[in-house]
Structure formats: C-alpha cells, structure tokens
Write an enzyme that holds these catalytic residues in place. Structure first.
Site, mmCIF file in Angstrom:
data_model
loop_
_atom_site.group_PDB
_atom_site.id
_atom_site.type_symbol
_atom_site.label_atom_id
_atom_site.label_comp_id
_atom_site.label_asym_id
_atom_site.label_seq_id
_atom_site.Cartn_x
_atom_site.Cartn_y
_atom_site.Cartn_z
ATOM 1 N N HIS A 166 1.024 -1.006 -0.100
ATOM 2 C CA HIS A 166 -0.132 0.148 0.071
ATOM 3 C C HIS A 166 0.859 1.190 -0.092
ATOM 4 O O HIS A 166 1.863 1.085 0.257
ATOM 5 C CB HIS A 166 -0.656 -0.082 1.265
ATOM 6 N N LYS A 170 0.018 4.327 4.749
ATOM 7 C CA LYS A 170 -0.504 3.457 5.332
ATOM 8 C C LYS A 170 -0.116 2.563 6.582
ATOM 9 O O LYS A 170 0.788 1.917 6.385
ATOM 10 C CB LYS A 170 -1.357 2.363 4.618
HETATM 11 N N1 LIG Z 1 -12.914 -0.274 3.330
HETATM 12 C C1 LIG Z 1 -12.210 0.206 2.172
HETATM 13 O O1 LIG Z 1 -12.366 -0.198 0.988
HETATM 14 C C2 LIG Z 1 -10.888 1.210 2.277
HETATM 15 C C3 LIG Z 1 -10.587 1.653 1.041
HETATM 16 C C4 LIG Z 1 -9.708 2.647 1.533
HETATM 17 C C5 LIG Z 1 -9.099 3.035 2.766
HETATM 18 N N2 LIG Z 1 -9.992 2.597 3.552
HETATM 19 C C6 LIG Z 1 -9.410 2.718 5.235
HETATM 20 O O2 LIG Z 1 -10.018 4.118 5.240
HETATM 21 C C7 LIG Z 1 -9.086 4.765 6.437
HETATM 22 C C8 LIG Z 1 -8.551 6.028 5.964
HETATM 23 O O3 LIG Z 1 -7.483 5.794 4.876
HETATM 24 P P1 LIG Z 1 -6.975 7.066 4.040
HETATM 25 O O4 LIG Z 1 -6.016 6.660 3.101
HETATM 26 O O5 LIG Z 1 -8.202 7.881 3.561
HETATM 27 O O6 LIG Z 1 -6.092 7.905 5.491
HETATM 28 P P2 LIG Z 1 -6.074 9.374 5.516
HETATM 29 O O7 LIG Z 1 -4.971 9.488 6.388
HETATM 30 O O8 LIG Z 1 -5.706 9.991 3.954
HETATM 31 O O9 LIG Z 1 -7.255 10.114 6.026
HETATM 32 C C9 LIG Z 1 -7.739 9.889 7.430
HETATM 33 C C10 LIG Z 1 -8.506 11.195 7.656
HETATM 34 O O10 LIG Z 1 -9.019 11.084 8.922
HETATM 35 C C11 LIG Z 1 -9.205 12.330 9.588
HETATM 36 N N3 LIG Z 1 -9.441 12.399 10.951
HETATM 37 C C12 LIG Z 1 -8.408 12.051 12.055
HETATM 38 N N4 LIG Z 1 -9.295 12.027 13.028
HETATM 39 C C13 LIG Z 1 -10.402 12.333 12.868
HETATM 40 C C14 LIG Z 1 -11.451 12.326 13.683
HETATM 41 N N5 LIG Z 1 -11.560 12.049 15.019
HETATM 42 N N6 LIG Z 1 -12.702 12.686 13.025
HETATM 43 C C15 LIG Z 1 -12.857 12.759 11.795
HETATM 44 N N7 LIG Z 1 -11.763 12.778 10.949
HETATM 45 C C16 LIG Z 1 -10.625 12.400 11.619
HETATM 46 C C17 LIG Z 1 -8.013 13.009 9.387
HETATM 47 O O11 LIG Z 1 -8.000 14.476 9.493
HETATM 48 C C18 LIG Z 1 -7.553 12.416 7.783
HETATM 49 O O12 LIG Z 1 -7.982 13.363 6.845
HETATM 50 C C19 LIG Z 1 -8.168 3.756 6.673
HETATM 51 O O13 LIG Z 1 -8.369 2.815 7.802
HETATM 52 C C20 LIG Z 1 -8.032 2.856 5.546
HETATM 53 O O14 LIG Z 1 -7.697 1.544 5.610
HETATM 54 C C21 LIG Z 1 -10.549 1.648 3.695
HETATM 55 O O1 LIG Z 2 -5.984 2.415 0.900
HETATM 56 C C1 LIG Z 2 -6.136 1.757 1.970
HETATM 57 O O2 LIG Z 2 -5.876 2.249 3.133
HETATM 58 C C2 LIG Z 2 -6.880 0.954 2.061
HETATM 59 N N1 LIG Z 2 -7.411 -0.054 2.974
HETATM 60 C C3 LIG Z 2 -8.213 -1.098 3.104
HETATM 61 C C4 LIG Z 2 -7.583 -2.244 3.875
HETATM 62 O O3 LIG Z 2 -6.806 -1.861 4.879
HETATM 63 O O4 LIG Z 2 -7.452 -3.313 3.364
HETATM 64 C C5 LIG Z 2 -8.823 -1.444 1.588
HETATM 65 C C6 LIG Z 2 -7.740 -1.332 0.742
HETATM 66 C C7 LIG Z 2 -7.115 -0.062 0.494
#
Ligand SMILES: NC(=O)c1ccc[n+]([C@@H]2O[C@H](COP(=O)([O-])OP(=O)(O)OC[C@H]3O[C@@H](n4cnc5c(N)ncnc54)[C@H](O)[C@@H]3O)[C@@H](O)[C@H]2O)c1
Ligand SMILES: O=C(O)C1=N[C@H](C(=O)O)CCC1
Length: 283
Positions: A166, A170
């Site tokens: 990733h 991350k």
């Molecule tokens: N389910 C999926 O398909 C999927 C896909 C991508 C990312 N994710 C997950 O999403 C999460 C975020 O990933 P990202 O790459 O956007 O991270 P990122 O660091 O770019 O964004 C996280 C955001 O959360 C904000 N934040 C921090 N504390 C907060 C609070 N108390 N309330 C509200 N917002 C707050 C931060 O300001 C930041 O902008 C991770 O856990 C990642 O694994 C899941």
């Molecule tokens: O970009 C990320 O962070 C992602 N988080 C999810 C995971 O932890 O599996 C889904 C894939 C991208």
C-alpha cells in the site's frame, strides 16, 4: 430518522484521501453531499473548509461534533454518514454515530473490531461495516469464504504466505488481508496477522511488485500464496488495485443500500459488503 431512497450523504473525513475520493463519488452519482465534514483536530484548526468537486465543505473539530450533529439531523432528514477516518479514532466515531442513531457506513479499518461491532449493535442504528468496499474484491473474499465453509480443512498442511503493498502512509496492516487470512485459516492454512508481509517502500513496489509509479500514493497489491507441504503444488491468489475509485463507488452503493434498508424498516440493521453484493445493490 426519516428514510430516503436518495439520502443526503455526509463523509467523514473529506480531508482524507479515501474520504475525499468518496465525497467526489457521491457528487458524481448526483447525490446530495452534506457540505459539512468531521475531521481531525489539527485539520479543523488549520483549514476552515475543503473543496469537493467545487463544493466548499465546512470542517468540524471533534469537540464540536455533537452540536453539529444535532443541527445536521434537523437540516438533512434521511442523512447517511460515511466514515473513512483512522484506526485510532474509528471506535470512538462508531460509538458516537450509534449514540446519535444515524445510519452509517464504515470503511475505516483497524481499531478494536469486536468493540466496534458491539457498539454498532448496541444502538438502533443501521450500518454497513467493511474493511473492503471494492465490490469485485468483496466478491473474491466472499468466494473464498464460501470455499472455506463448503470445504473446511481442504488446504490442511499447506503453507500460506501473504504480501500486501500500500501507499507509504498506510500505518495499519490491510483489513482486507486480515479478513482473507481468516477465511484461509478455515481452509486449514492458518497464519498470524503479524505474518502478513507489509510492503511500503517504493523501490520494492515498483521493481518487484509492478506498482505503477503514478499509483504509489494509492494502491493495494495483495498476493496470497498457498504451497503444499511437499512443495509440489502451489496456488496463488492476487488482487491488485490502483487508485481509490473501486472503493468510492462501492461505498456509494453501500450508502444507497443502507438508506433502502432504513426505508424498509429492515429487522437486520448491521450489514457487511457481502450483504450489499447479495442484494444486487450496485448501480
Ligand atoms: N474499506 C475500504 O474499501 C477502504 C479503502 C481505502 C481506505 N480504507 C481505510 O480508510 C481509512 C482512511 O484511509 P485514508 O487513506 O483516507 O487515510 P488518510 O490519513 O488520508 O485520512 C484519514 C483522515 O481522517 C481524519 N481524522 C482523524 N481523526 C479524525 C476524527 N476524530 N474525526 C474525523 N476525521 C478524523 C484525518 O484528518 C484524515 O484526513 C484507513 O483505515 C484505510 O484502511 C478503507
Ligand atoms: O488504502 C487503504 O488504506 C486501503 N485500506 C483497506 C484495507 O486496509 O484493506 C482497503 C484497501 C485500501
């Protein structure tokens, strides 16, 4: 909470990479993006708002979220909330959403997942909770889980090696990889989450894994390798994702699915993305 088939959608946090991509997908789908977003304390102090497809979204500090939520519930009946924040805050956020009775979709990974599910179930809220929102990756996960349920122990004696790559920022181990190894454990090849190899360095990613340079900042390249005890048989499963649109589009589907469940007064209130796929709830 009033129900709506085209709900107003709030994304927390629009300051994050995944939150911003999802907010753009909400606008692309012609849905109403609530122009308010909860964000981390530092962002809320540093910037007043963030633009999403030309829409100024006001940022709310964590300390102000309860008063903001009261106003949002009144101003946006049928509101569905999406959470892409951080593993370090997701538990507190879910407890907050549940306490406020807001339907919510949580894509954020990590945190204490058992406590998170318990809190989600404790309220009367409706929710979709999944570490993977990409529909095709979810279909792969579901197929593996079906295999594990149909043929438990079929891979007993096999060795499993998992690599997930990733973007450098991350911090947590992929929630998707954790879910996949749980299914493969039922097939008889258990490993610990600590055994998952996390790749975060650019040279390995481009030279060994073939991650395109332009996607180093947002990709998910996963390889699951099963090798028989005598080394004669090998299975390799891969899912390689560049960018975030697969997740953003799936998240919008999940939000629309959830709004429908609220409108129906569904007895089941807590769902995962396999439920969304089974319902054929894709645009
Ligand atoms: N389910 C999926 O398909 C999927 C896909 C991508 C990312 N994710 C997950 O999403 C999460 C975020 O990933 P990202 O790459 O956007 O991270 P990122 O660091 O770019 O964004 C996280 C955001 O959360 C904000 N934040 C921090 N504390 C907060 C609070 N108390 N309330 C509200 N917002 C707050 C931060 O300001 C930041 O902008 C991770 O856990 C990642 O694994 C899941
Ligand atoms: O970009 C990320 O962070 C992602 N988080 C999810 C995971 O932890 O599996 C889904 C894939 C991208």
């Amino acid at each position: 909470m009033a129900a709506s088939s085209s709900p107003p959608i709030m994304v927390n946090s629009c300051t994050g990479k995944m939150g911003h991509a999802t907010a753009e997908a909400v606008v692309r789908a012609g849905l109403q993006l609530v122009p308010v977003s909860f964000t981390g304390a530092s962002e809320a102090v540093a910037v007043g708002n963030v633009g999403v497809s030309g829409i100024p979204v006001e940022l709310v500090h964590p300390d102000e979220r309860q008063s903001a939520m009261q106003n949002l519930k009144a101003q946006y009946p049928g509101l569905v909330l999406i959470d892409f924040t951080l593993p370090s805050v997701v538990n507190d956020n879910v407890a907050f959403y549940a306490r406020n009775g807001i339907p919510f979709v949580v894509g954020t990974t990590g945190g204490d997942r058992e406590q998170l599910m318990q809190d989600a179930r404790a309220g009367n809220s409706y929710a979709v909770i999944a570490p993977q929102m990409g529909k095709q990756v979810v279909a792969f996960q579901a197929t593996l889980e079906l295999m594990a349920q149909q043929f438990p122990g079929a891979f007993a004696g096999y060795k499993l090696e998992v690599t997930e790559s990733h973007q450098r920022q991350k911090a947590d181990t992929s929630g998707t990889a954790k879910a996949v190894i749980a299914s493969i454990a039922k097939l008889g090849a258990p490993i610990s989450e600590d055994d998952i190899v996390k790749v975060r360095d650019a040279s390995t990613q481009t030279e060994r894994l073939g991650v395109p340079e332009e996607h180093l900042g947002g990709h998910a390249f996963h390889t699951y390798r099963l090798t028989s005890g005598d080394g004669d048989v090998e299975f390799v499963f891969q899912h390689n994702v560049c960018g975030r649109s697969i997740y953003a589009e799936g998240t919008v589907d999940a939000a629309l699915f959830l709004a429908k469940k609220v409108a129906e007064g569904s007895e089941q209130r807590i769902f995962d993305m396999i439920d969304v796929l089974k319902a054929g709830a894709m645009r």
